[in-house]
Design a protein around this motif. Structure first.
Motif, PDB file in Angstrom:
ATOM      1  N   GLU A 208       0.829  -1.210   0.000  1.00 40.35           N
ATOM      2  CA  GLU A 208       0.000   0.000   0.000  1.00 40.35           C
ATOM      3  C   GLU A 208       0.859   1.253   0.000  1.00 40.35           C
ATOM      4  N   THR A 209       1.906   1.274   0.821  1.00 42.01           N
ATOM      5  CA  THR A 209       2.805   2.431   0.858  1.00 42.01           C
ATOM      6  C   THR A 209       3.453   2.660  -0.503  1.00 42.01           C
ATOM      7  N   ASN A 210       3.920   1.583  -1.127  1.00 39.82           N
ATOM      8  CA  ASN A 210       4.570   1.713  -2.436  1.00 39.82           C
ATOM      9  C   ASN A 210       3.602   2.231  -3.498  1.00 39.82           C
ATOM     10  N   LEU A 211       2.360   1.792  -3.441  1.00 41.74           N
ATOM     11  CA  LEU A 211       1.362   2.271  -4.404  1.00 41.74           C
ATOM     12  C   LEU A 211       1.093   3.758  -4.229  1.00 41.74           C
ATOM     13  N   ARG A 212       0.881   4.161  -2.987  1.00 36.51           N
ATOM     14  CA  ARG A 212       0.571   5.581  -2.738  1.00 36.51           C
ATOM     15  C   ARG A 212       1.770   6.462  -3.091  1.00 36.51           C
ATOM     16  N   GLU A 213       2.979   6.009  -2.806  1.00 36.36           N
ATOM     17  CA  GLU A 213       4.171   6.789  -3.162  1.00 36.36           C
ATOM     18  C   GLU A 213       4.346   6.865  -4.680  1.00 36.36           C
ATOM     19  N   TYR A 214       3.993   5.795  -5.372  1.00 36.16           N
ATOM     20  CA  TYR A 214       4.109   5.784  -6.828  1.00 36.16           C
ATOM     21  C   TYR A 214       3.217   6.853  -7.451  1.00 36.16           C
ATOM     22  N   PHE A 215       1.985   6.943  -6.975  1.00 35.86           N
ATOM     23  CA  PHE A 215       1.064   7.923  -7.543  1.00 35.86           C
ATOM     24  C   PHE A 215       1.260   9.328  -6.976  1.00 35.86           C
TER      25      PHE A 215
END
Length: 239
Positions: A208-215
């Motif tokens: 989840e952290t990686n997804l939010r940081e990606y966007f």
């Protein structure tokens, strides 16, 4: 993955049934029309039917639908008449169906055993329609997203199902489409993936952290975006 473990993972979606129903896309009309535009009165087995994303469309097209899935939790959300069963052992009557549909489930099946069972329940001249929605990883930013999300069920456009004797591939198509979704929805989409469902809380938090940081940093978005998909559709006929 060994067949037993594969089947076990394929039955784990009930834990996120409501989320699955909300964020997974439906199937484009052009892909369904591979089996023809007029479905009125067809006797259809929706195999691996899950929460009923396709089952509802089949009912709307005037089909007489039976939904089959091994997970009772997902079938609770399916509006079609349903029964507990697997692709390899549906428990349905022989030669009772005009069409079998498999949407987003073929990769969970033992192809050869499922084909034998599908041929058994199909009437002579009956058909099998396989539908596979997947992120359009031909697009660079979507490929990156799929890797962060661990969306491992990605087929190449050149893929062809190989169920063995009894079923013959007669037609196929690749249909491109998009669906609107926000970052929260994409996180929810990750929650419906088998990787998430079999992971511990630490791994889930990292995804989840990686997804939010990606966007936020790599591919900034505000509000809803059009998420690109492709639907691989295959029509097979009982020989």
């Amino acid at each position: 993955m060994r067949p037993r473990a594969q089947a076990s993972h394929g039955r784990g979606f009930g834990a996120q049934a409501a989320v699955y129903d909300e964020v997974r896309p439906g199937y484009p009309t052009a892909a369904l029309d591979l089996a023809g535009p007029d479905w009125q009165g067809l006797r259809v087995c929706d195999l691996g039917a899950g929460t009923g994303i396709l089952s509802r469309t089949l009912i709307g097209r005037g089909c007489d639908v039976v939904a089959v899935d091994p997970d009772p939790a997902v079938l609770e959300r399916n509006s079609a008449p349903s029964r507990i069963g697997t692709a390899e052992d549906t428990g349905l009557a022989s030669a009772d169906f005009d069409l079998v549909t498999v949407a987003q489930a073929w990769h969970w099946f033992d192809e050869e055993a499922a084909a034998t069972e599908i041929c058994r329940i199909l009437r002579p001249g009956g058909r099998l329609l396989i539908l596979i929605n997947q992120l359009d990883v031909r697009i660079d930013w979507v490929l990156r997203l799929s890797r962060i999300m661990h969306a491992g069920d990605v087929y190449r456009p050149q893929y062809r199902p190989q169920p063995g004797e009894g079923l013959r591939l007669t037609d196929r198509s690749l249909v491109e489409f998009t669906t609107p979704i926000g970052v929260d929805g994409i996180v929810d989409l990750a929650r419906t993936r088998s990787y998430w469902l079999r992971s511990n809380e630490t791994t889930r938090a990292r995804v989840e952290t990686n997804l939010r940081e990606y966007f936020r940093d790599e591919h900034p978005v505000t509000g809803a975006i059009e998420l690109p998909y492709m639907c691989l559709a295959y029509l097979l006929e009982r020989t």
